[in-house]
Design an enzyme around this catalytic site. Sequence first.
Site, short mmCIF file in Angstrom:
data_model
loop_
_atom_site.label_atom_id
_atom_site.label_comp_id
_atom_site.label_asym_id
_atom_site.label_seq_id
_atom_site.Cartn_x
_atom_site.Cartn_y
_atom_site.Cartn_z
N GLY A 83 -6.48 -33.56 9.45
CA GLY A 83 -6.17 -34.74 11.04
C GLY A 83 -5.47 -36.06 10.79
O GLY A 83 -5.54 -36.38 11.29
N THR A 84 -5.73 -35.89 9.51
CA THR A 84 -5.85 -37.93 8.78
C THR A 84 -4.00 -37.20 8.37
O THR A 84 -3.26 -38.50 8.78
CB THR A 84 -6.29 -37.62 7.46
OG1 THR A 84 -7.56 -38.19 7.36
CG2 THR A 84 -6.16 -38.84 6.54
N THR B 277 6.04 -26.38 1.92
CA THR B 277 5.94 -25.01 1.72
C THR B 277 4.43 -24.92 3.06
O THR B 277 3.76 -25.73 2.86
CB THR B 277 5.32 -24.21 -0.05
OG1 THR B 277 6.35 -24.47 0.36
CG2 THR B 277 5.66 -22.86 1.19
N HIS C 217 -11.83 -28.17 9.90
CA HIS C 217 -12.62 -27.89 9.69
C HIS C 217 -13.51 -28.65 10.45
O HIS C 217 -14.55 -28.68 10.56
CB HIS C 217 -12.66 -28.72 8.26
CG HIS C 217 -12.65 -29.73 7.92
ND1 HIS C 217 -13.81 -31.18 7.43
CD2 HIS C 217 -11.86 -31.10 8.35
CE1 HIS C 217 -13.38 -32.28 7.19
NE2 HIS C 217 -12.23 -32.23 7.61
N CYS D 231 -16.40 -40.77 6.47
CA CYS D 231 -15.89 -40.78 5.64
C CYS D 231 -16.83 -42.57 5.07
O CYS D 231 -16.56 -43.31 3.66
CB CYS D 231 -14.05 -40.77 6.43
SG CYS D 231 -14.55 -39.90 6.76
N GLN E 197 -11.98 -34.53 17.62
CA GLN E 197 -13.70 -34.53 17.26
C GLN E 197 -13.57 -33.68 18.68
O GLN E 197 -14.52 -32.86 19.15
CB GLN E 197 -14.18 -35.30 17.30
CG GLN E 197 -14.55 -36.24 16.62
CD GLN E 197 -15.45 -34.89 15.27
OE1 GLN E 197 -16.15 -33.96 15.83
NE2 GLN E 197 -15.36 -35.72 13.96
N SER F 266 -7.93 -30.60 12.83
CA SER F 266 -7.99 -31.21 12.63
C SER F 266 -8.74 -29.57 12.35
O SER F 266 -10.44 -28.74 13.61
CB SER F 266 -8.99 -32.19 11.76
OG SER F 266 -9.48 -31.68 10.67
N ASN G 20 -15.94 -39.74 17.26
CA ASN G 20 -16.86 -38.92 16.33
C ASN G 20 -18.43 -39.42 15.93
O ASN G 20 -18.41 -38.54 15.44
CB ASN G 20 -15.98 -38.72 14.49
CG ASN G 20 -14.92 -40.81 14.14
OD1 ASN G 20 -15.02 -40.88 15.26
ND2 ASN G 20 -15.85 -41.08 13.25
#
Length: 387
Positions: free
Chosen positions: A71-72, A236, A200, A324, A178, A198, A150
């Site tokens: 996501g970042t 890749t 995860h 974070c 989110q 994202s 979030n």
Amino acid sequence: MNTVYLDNNATSCVAPEVIAVMEPFFRELWGNPSSMHLFGGQVRHDLEKARAQVAALIGADPSEIIFTSCGTESDNTAIRGTVDAAGGAMNVITSRVEHPAVLVTCRYLAEHGHRVFEIGVDAAGQLGLVQLGEALREGPAVVSIMWANNETGVIFPIEEIGEMVHAAGGVFHTDAVQAVGKLPIDVKQMPIDLLSLSGHKLHAPKGIGALYVRKGTRFQPFMLGGHQEDNRRAGTENVPYIVGLGKACELALQHRDAEMTSVAALRDRLQAGLLATCPDTRVNGDTKNRLPNTLNISFEYIEGEGILMHLSDLGIAASSGSACTSGSLEPSHVLRAMGVPFTAVHGSVRFSLSRYTTAEEIDYTLKQVPGVVNKLRAMSPFVPKRT
Ligand code: PLP
């Protein structure tokens, strides 16, 4: 010991179906999708299938999906890619409650000749639309505003924001990390130019993300090098993780509507139970416009970190802010922007559920939290003396 995972906004478990589809790509199907030979051809088809699965979850065309590492990276690419494409100094508008992936990127741009506006929120965590309108009148802008927060789960009125941005001639990016998988999203029907997601946060592994870029949006690639992703993201492709993300998106689409009600019901039960059993407790954020899985609650006069450590000893995992920032003892920038009183900011805990959360887990949590809160309050110098 029971273990109860209520920290799904930090990261979520990988769905067994996702692990199953990824496995062959570590064993037999390890070719490079850019290769012209049969090894490449074997995996290219699966890469494109995953692209279509991601696109289907948000109503995009597959050609509008770029795979990224997280996501970042999607946020960085969206903001810097559109600012770079505009050429010269730009106005950049964001909110004070964004994830650091957006906030730090915008602050970096502010140090490099761009004019950055950070829009505030009200006590419920809702965006100041009047302030946004004023900033938009300052000239063409790249605007990055999150879909859902979030920490609090507060959902912003993305359609209204996008319309304001487009009416002012701006480009609109939303960090939907989110929101994707938890809320219905159809980018075709919405005034959105770029959207980050994202893996995860929706039961795919960490280290895979995607960026939606609407056809025709002026955009400069952020990762430079090879020609992958139609010249939009060099490097890749991480095929096993991309295939996993595709499957996770397919599952999210299948389960989303049912989950929105069943997960919300469990969250509401947790909220009502905690408010009933723990005095001097408040819910942070707009409870009407909120992600179905998120509860941010403050237990006054005690430290969120203390609560988390005691809960962890009892097998319960929650969070005192975004993953974070939870490594630091800095109070949440989101709750501070909302003007939450000091004693409540420090005692805030975020519980975030998933489709794997059970009623038994919520009941176990409801049984344990009041004891932890009472124990910590008995030791706290901040509890006011009552006569
Ligand atoms: N944006 C939001 C709203 C998030 O919650 C997160 C992660 O917590 C990110 C961006 C960053 O995503 P990633 O961890 O995939 O880099």
